[in-house]
Design a protein around this motif. Structure first.
Motif, PDB file in Angstrom:
ATOM      1  N   HIS A 197     -11.976  -2.838   3.360  1.00 37.01           N
ATOM      2  CA  HIS A 197     -10.682  -2.921   4.030  1.00 37.01           C
ATOM      3  C   HIS A 197      -9.633  -3.503   3.069  1.00 37.01           C
ATOM      4  O   HIS A 197      -8.477  -3.064   3.057  1.00 37.01           O
ATOM      5  N   GLN A 198     -10.041  -4.485   2.258  1.00 35.50           N
ATOM      6  CA  GLN A 198      -9.126  -5.011   1.241  1.00 35.50           C
ATOM      7  C   GLN A 198      -8.724  -3.908   0.270  1.00 35.50           C
ATOM      8  O   GLN A 198      -7.546  -3.779  -0.096  1.00 35.50           O
ATOM      9  N   HIS A 234      -8.705  -0.681   0.811  1.00 34.80           N
ATOM     10  CA  HIS A 234      -7.850   0.301   1.493  1.00 34.80           C
ATOM     11  C   HIS A 234      -6.418  -0.200   1.566  1.00 34.80           C
ATOM     12  O   HIS A 234      -5.464   0.564   1.330  1.00 34.80           O
ATOM     13  N   GLU A 235      -6.261  -1.478   1.846  1.00 31.87           N
ATOM     14  CA  GLU A 235      -4.914  -2.042   1.939  1.00 31.87           C
ATOM     15  C   GLU A 235      -4.182  -2.008   0.606  1.00 31.87           C
ATOM     16  O   GLU A 235      -2.956  -1.905   0.564  1.00 31.87           O
ATOM     17  N   ARG A 236      -4.951  -2.086  -0.485  1.00 23.69           N
ATOM     18  CA  ARG A 236      -4.346  -2.040  -1.816  1.00 23.69           C
ATOM     19  C   ARG A 236      -4.185  -0.619  -2.337  1.00 23.69           C
ATOM     20  O   ARG A 236      -3.608  -0.412  -3.410  1.00 23.69           O
ATOM     21  N   SER A 255      -9.948   6.797   5.125  1.00 20.42           N
ATOM     22  CA  SER A 255      -9.723   5.644   6.003  1.00 20.42           C
ATOM     23  C   SER A 255     -10.679   4.525   5.620  1.00 20.42           C
ATOM     24  O   SER A 255     -11.625   4.738   4.848  1.00 20.42           O
ATOM     25  N   PRO A 256     -10.480   3.307   6.161  1.00 18.29           N
ATOM     26  CA  PRO A 256     -11.465   2.241   5.917  1.00 18.29           C
ATOM     27  C   PRO A 256     -12.876   2.662   6.314  1.00 18.29           C
ATOM     28  O   PRO A 256     -13.841   2.313   5.627  1.00 18.29           O
TER      29      PRO A 256
END
Length: 284
Positions: A205-206, A208-210, A244-245
Motif C-alpha cells: 500500500h505504501q 501504491h501511494e508512491r 491496485s493495492p
C-alpha cells in the motif's frame, strides 16, 4: 562413495590463504568439487566456500587437522556434510503461501531441509489450509501480555528439535531484541518489499501511494533492527499505474515465495556467510 563435505571460512585477508586451503585438502586425498572465494575491499576480509569429496577421509579427522590452519589465520570456519538436510522450523500467521511453496519444493527435491516443526500464532485451521503430513504443528498464541512466554516456548521448540534454522514464512509478529539475539544468524524473514524501501506494515500500500513501477521482496536475517538485517536474496516485478493495492499484493505473493525459497536453499547449501551487516552469497 563418501558423502561430499563443504568448508566455509572467513578471516582477515592475507596472502596464501587459497593455496594453503587447497594444499591442505590435496595432501589428505580430497577432491575439490567446487570452490569460490571473495575479498571484500571495504572490510579487508576474505571469504571462501569449498565443496569437496573427502574420498574416505574421516570428517572429524579433517576438522581436527584444519583447526591448526584455522587458528593460524584466525578464521571463522566449519566443515559440514553437504548433503545432510538442515533441520528447520517454519513459522506462519494467516498467509500460508510461502509455507506451501517451501513444502512443495521440499517434495520435489529442490530444498535440502527437514521441517521439524511448524509454529503459528493462530490455530491450525486458520494458519494452514494444506496438508502438512506428519510435521508437528504448534499453536503458540501471542498477545502483548504473553509475548515473553510465547517466545520462550519457541526457543524450547527449537532446542527440543535441534533446529538449525527458523524461517519466518510471513509470520506477522515482531521478535523481541532477546529473541532476535537468540536466533542471530539462523533466522530468515521474508519482507514483502524491496528493502530498504517501504519498511514496516502494509508495504504494498505504501508502494501504491508512491506510484512505484517496481515492487519486490527481500529475504534477510532477523536482527533487533526491524527489517534491517543482512540481506540474503531479493527479486522484483514490474507493475503499472493500473495496478491496485490488491494487484500488488497478489503479484507480491509470488515474489515472496520464490525469494524466501531461494534464501532457504542458499542457507541450506552453506552459501551464505555473514559480513558485518551484509552477507556474502556464493551462488550455485
Amino acid at each position: 562413495m563418501s558423502s561430499p563435505l563443504v568448508l566455509t571460512l572467513t578471516c582477515a585477508d592475507q596472502t596464501g590463504i587459497t593455496a594453503r586451503v587447497t594444499a591442505f585438502l590435496f595432501e589428505r586425498g580430497c577432491n575439490i568439487l567446487d570452490a569460490q572465494q571473495f575479498r571484500d575491499s571495504t572490510s579487508d576480509r576474505f571469504f571462501m566456500r569449498v565443496a569437496f569429496d573427502p574420498l574416505g577421509t574421516n570428517a572429524d579427522e579433517l576438522r581436527g587437522s584444519f583447526a591448526k590452519l584455522g587458528a593460524e589465520y584466525a578464521m571463522e570456519w566449519k566443515i559440514v556434510a553437504l548433503d545432510r538436510a538442515r533441520r528447520v522450523i517454519i513459522m506462519v500467521s494467516k498467509g500460508d503461501h510461502c509455507l506451501v511453496d517451501l513444502l512443495y519444493r521440499l517434495r520435489v527435491g529442490e530444498l535440502n531441509i527437514e521441517p521439524v516443526a511448524i509454529v503459528s500464532n493462530h490455530p491450525r485451521e486458520v494458519a494452514i489450509r494444506t496438508d502438512i503430513g506428519d510435521i508437528p504443528f504448534h499453536h503458540v498464541p501471542v498477545t502483548k501480555e504473553t509475548k515473553p512466554q510465547a517466545e520462550a516456548r519457541v526457543r524450547e521448540i527449537a532446542a527440543e528439535t535441534e533446529a538449525e534454522l527458523v524461517v519466518l514464512a510471513r509470520y506477522m509478529q515482531i521478535f523481541s531484541d532477546e529473541q532476535s539475539a537468540h536466533f542471530a544468524g539462523r533466522c530468515i524473514n521474508i519482507h514483502h518489499s524491496f528493502l530498504p524501501g517501504f519498511k514496516g506494515a502494509r508495504p504494498y500500500h505504501q508502494a501504491h501511494e508512491r506510484g512505484v513501477k517496481i515492487i519486490g521482496a527481500t529475504a534477510h536475517f532477523v536482527t533487533a533492527d526491524l527489517d534491517e538485517g543482512p540481506i540474503i536474496h531479493q527479486d522484483v516485478e514490474r507493475i503499472t499505474h493500473s495496478d491496485s493495492p490488491a494487484d500488488l499484493v497478489r503479484k507480491g505473493r509470488d515474489i515472496e515465495r520464490r525469494v524466501l525459497a531461494e534464501a532457504v536453499r542458499l542457507f541450506a547449501g552453506e552459501r551464505v556467510l555473514m559480513n558485518g551487516n551484509r552477507t556474502v552469497v556464493f551462488r550455485g
